[in-house]
Design an enzyme around this catalytic site. Structure first.
Site, PDB file in Angstrom:
ATOM      1  N   GLU A 193      23.034 -30.558   9.879  1.00  0.00           N
ATOM      2  CA  GLU A 193      22.147 -30.781  11.030  1.00  0.00           C
ATOM      3  C   GLU A 193      22.560 -31.967  11.907  1.00  0.00           C
ATOM      4  OE1 GLU A 193      17.948 -29.068   9.363  1.00  0.00           O
ATOM      5  OE2 GLU A 193      18.509 -31.043   8.686  1.00  0.00           O
TER       6      GLU A 193
HETATM    7  C1  TNX Z   1      16.744 -28.865   5.886  1.00  0.00           C
HETATM    8  S1  TNX Z   1      18.783 -28.490   3.857  1.00  0.00           S
HETATM    9  C2  TNX Z   1      17.400 -30.038   5.625  1.00  0.00           C
HETATM   10  C3  TNX Z   1      16.641 -31.221   5.203  1.00  0.00           C
HETATM   11  C4  TNX Z   1      15.170 -30.958   5.158  1.00  0.00           C
HETATM   12  C5  TNX Z   1      14.919 -29.586   4.579  1.00  0.00           C
HETATM   13  C6  TNX Z   1      13.474 -29.275   4.398  1.00  0.00           C
HETATM   14  C7  TNX Z   1      19.467 -29.522   4.666  1.00  0.00           C
HETATM   15  C8  TNX Z   1      20.857 -29.690   4.352  1.00  0.00           C
HETATM   16  N1  TNX Z   1      18.770 -30.165   5.601  1.00  0.00           N
HETATM   17  O1  TNX Z   1      16.924 -32.307   6.026  1.00  0.00           O
HETATM   18  O2  TNX Z   1      14.572 -31.926   4.369  1.00  0.00           O
HETATM   19  O3  TNX Z   1      15.498 -28.631   5.429  1.00  0.00           O
HETATM   20  O4  TNX Z   1      13.289 -28.071   3.739  1.00  0.00           O
END
Ligand code: TNX
Length: 537
Positions: free
Chosen positions: A343
């Site tokens: 992300e």
């Molecule tokens: C996605 S999974 C994210 C996290 C959040 C999560 C909540 C991932 C690699 N990144 O930053 O906490 O979703 O479900």
């Protein structure tokens, strides 16, 4: 092909059930019949399902006179013997001395099995009237065998006050080893901070299901949780809050070592994660120079993602990464270091690729293997890197293809599909805690998939294993951790451990139901999913 697979799967599980002598035997969790009248738990009725079971012969009974016999020349075997004694003493009330004296009776823990098929983590458990003998090639195998023995005893054995017994183990032989080498659970200690004791409690719960890896998500926008001597404000200031504005916290180096040591004593390897270049607001708030504009943002206590980024073009960024990775690598005996990479919505693609190249080189320089979230496959994974897939049913074909292509080129995968293994997803619309962005994940959905065939185009031997991540935006203490982890965590553990041929929801849910009284005896606050035939407790 598909039909054939289903058939052989079903056939395999029928064979196993028949071999275990458990056909038609339902669980009898916590029934009202007096314990003395109950037969011992059938040999195959454990989670994760064992690879091979040959039931038969008289049961073994742990009694006042039982001794735990360990190989005399191994301190580690003695320690496992003491661990077992500590588990059994409070509920049985027996002395259970641990002795290096040889003998054919009692509970015997022996290294030196010559069966190569057991591997580093497998074991054989033989139970008969005179003894229970666990043999393995290495201590991890003995430790897993001890977890099996625990589950073969009545659930009351987990209680911390003296119970009635009797303490019988069904007769027969169980030969067991894992399907995957990497069986992991992740705890997000950044969104909410969890104390060393809370982490230890979770480690004990993971060990019961033969999980061998603990991934600690040590940094994110909301908090930096590990002391780094060369950048002290990271933990002191960056760790001073959490989601919702609570006090946060961080692990000192000695706290972290205590966690590592405890995990090692339960045969878990810790994989620390410093999430970069996104998910870095806590670091950016602690040091103005890490920001491209030289201005430190305020601390963040919300739950949005994707707004922060380290400054890829600045040289100081790599001094920072080098110092953090160097200190963390020096503290961590495990093979892996997780550098996040998910992300990074506030990092340009060009910057992302350049940053990940440099960060991976730093991990290699300090002797560790890179793990990254699967977005790493959108950059250039170094040779030997591991990508952690966290997509879900709506993940696009191109993204999946990128992961499959990387796998074909040698990147190993750990699978943690969000709509299957994310323990922070709500079970259904009534779940109080958790999130729902990947949909609701009931117990059957989290169990009913096959890691070997889950991602099209991925060679089966690219799959290193599975992980159940627990993100903590909505979770603040052990009770809440457990409400989300149980009972889905044992299902993911079973996907990681048990042969594909044992996979069968109908029989799994019965074995899982039998864990209910054990959860209760351990004080685990579990979700009583309507999909599981829990008995009355
Ligand atoms: C996605 S999974 C994210 C996290 C959040 C999560 C909540 C991932 C690699 N990144 O930053 O906490 O979703 O479900």
């Amino acid at each position: 092909m598909r039909q054939h697979r289903t058939f052989s799967r079903l056939f395999g599980s029928l064979l196993l059930v028949a071999a275990a002598g458990i056909a038609g035997v339902g669980a009898a969790p916590g029934g009202s019949a007096p314990a003395a009248a109950e037969p011992p738990r059938p040999l195959g009725q454990i989670v994760p399902a064992p690879a091979r079971v040959k039931a038969g012969g008289s049961p073994y009974a742990v009694t006042e006179g039982t001794r735990i016999r360990v190989d005399e020349d191994s301190g580690e075997v003695r320690r496992i013997g003491e661990y077992l004694a500590d588990l059994l003493r409070p509920s049985t009330g027996y002395a259970l001395p641990v002795t290096a004296q040889d003998g054919s009776d009692g509970i015997r823990l022996r290294l030196g099995s010559t069966d190569p098929s057991l591997g580093a983590e497998g074991y054989r458990l033989q139970s008969s009237g005179g003894s229970v003998t666990i043999t393995a090639r290495g201590p991890a195998g003995l430790f897993h065998g001890v977890q099996t023995l625990r589950q073969l005893l009545p659930a009351d054995v987990e209680k911390d006050s003296v119970q009635d017994g009797p303490w019988k183990v069904a007769g027969g032989t169980l030969t067991d080893s894992p399907r995957y080498a990497y069986r992991s659970a992740m705890l997000d200690v950044s969104r909410h901070f969890f104390s060393v004791d809370e982490v230890k409690r979770y480690i004990d719960q993971l060990a019961l299901y033969k999980i061998n890896t603990l991934h600690l998500h040590l940094s994110d926008d909301q908090g930096w949780r590990i002391a780094i001597d060369s950048w002290p404000r990271l933990a002191e200031y960056g760790g001073s809050t959490e989601v919702g504005g609570g006090p946060g916290g961080h692990y000192t180096k000695s706290d972290y070592k205590e966690i590592l040591q405890y995990a090692a004593s339960r045969y878990l390897e810790v994989v620390p994660e410093i999430d970069m270049p996104g998910h870095t607001n806590a670091a950016l708030a602690s040091y103005a120079e890490l920001n491209c504009d030289g201005v430190a943002p305020p601390l963040y206590t919300g739950t949005s993602v994707g707004f922060s980024s380290l400054c890829a073009p600045k040289a100081v960024t790599y001094d920072f990464v080098d110092d953090v990775i160097r200190e963390l690598a020096a503290l961590t005996p495990g093979r892996y270091l997780h550098i996040g990479g998910d992300e990074a919505h506030s990092t340009s693609h060009e910057d992302y690729v350049a940053f990940m190249e440099k960060a991976q080189a730093i991990v290699g320089k300090y002797g560790k293997t890179v793990v990254g979230w699967h977005q790493l496959t959108g950059a250039e994974p170094v040779a030997g890197a591991v990508a952690q897939y966290w997509g879900y049913d709506r993940t696009g074909a191109a993204e999946r293809q990128q992961v499959a292509d990387a796998a074909k080129k040698g990147t190993k995968l750990v699978l943690s599909p969000a709509d299957r293994t994310y323990l922070d997803m709500k079970y259904d619309q009534n779940t109080r805690l958790g999130l729902a962005w990947a949909g609701y994940v009931e117990v059957q959905r989290s169990y009913d998939w096959d890691p070997a065939t889950y991602l099209a185009g991925v060679p089966a031997d690219s799959v290193l294993g599975v992980e159940a991540p627990l993100w903590s935006e909505t979770l603040t203490n052990s009770e809440e951790i457990e409400q989300m982890a149980f009972p889905r965590l044992p299902g993911v553990a079973e996907l990681g451990w048990s042969p594909a041929a044992t996979h069968d929801w109908e029989s799994y849910k019965v074995r899982l139901a039998a864990q209910g009284p054990r959860f209760s005896a351990l004080g685990i606050n579990y979700y009583r999913s309507p999909q599981v035939p829990w008995g009355a407790e």
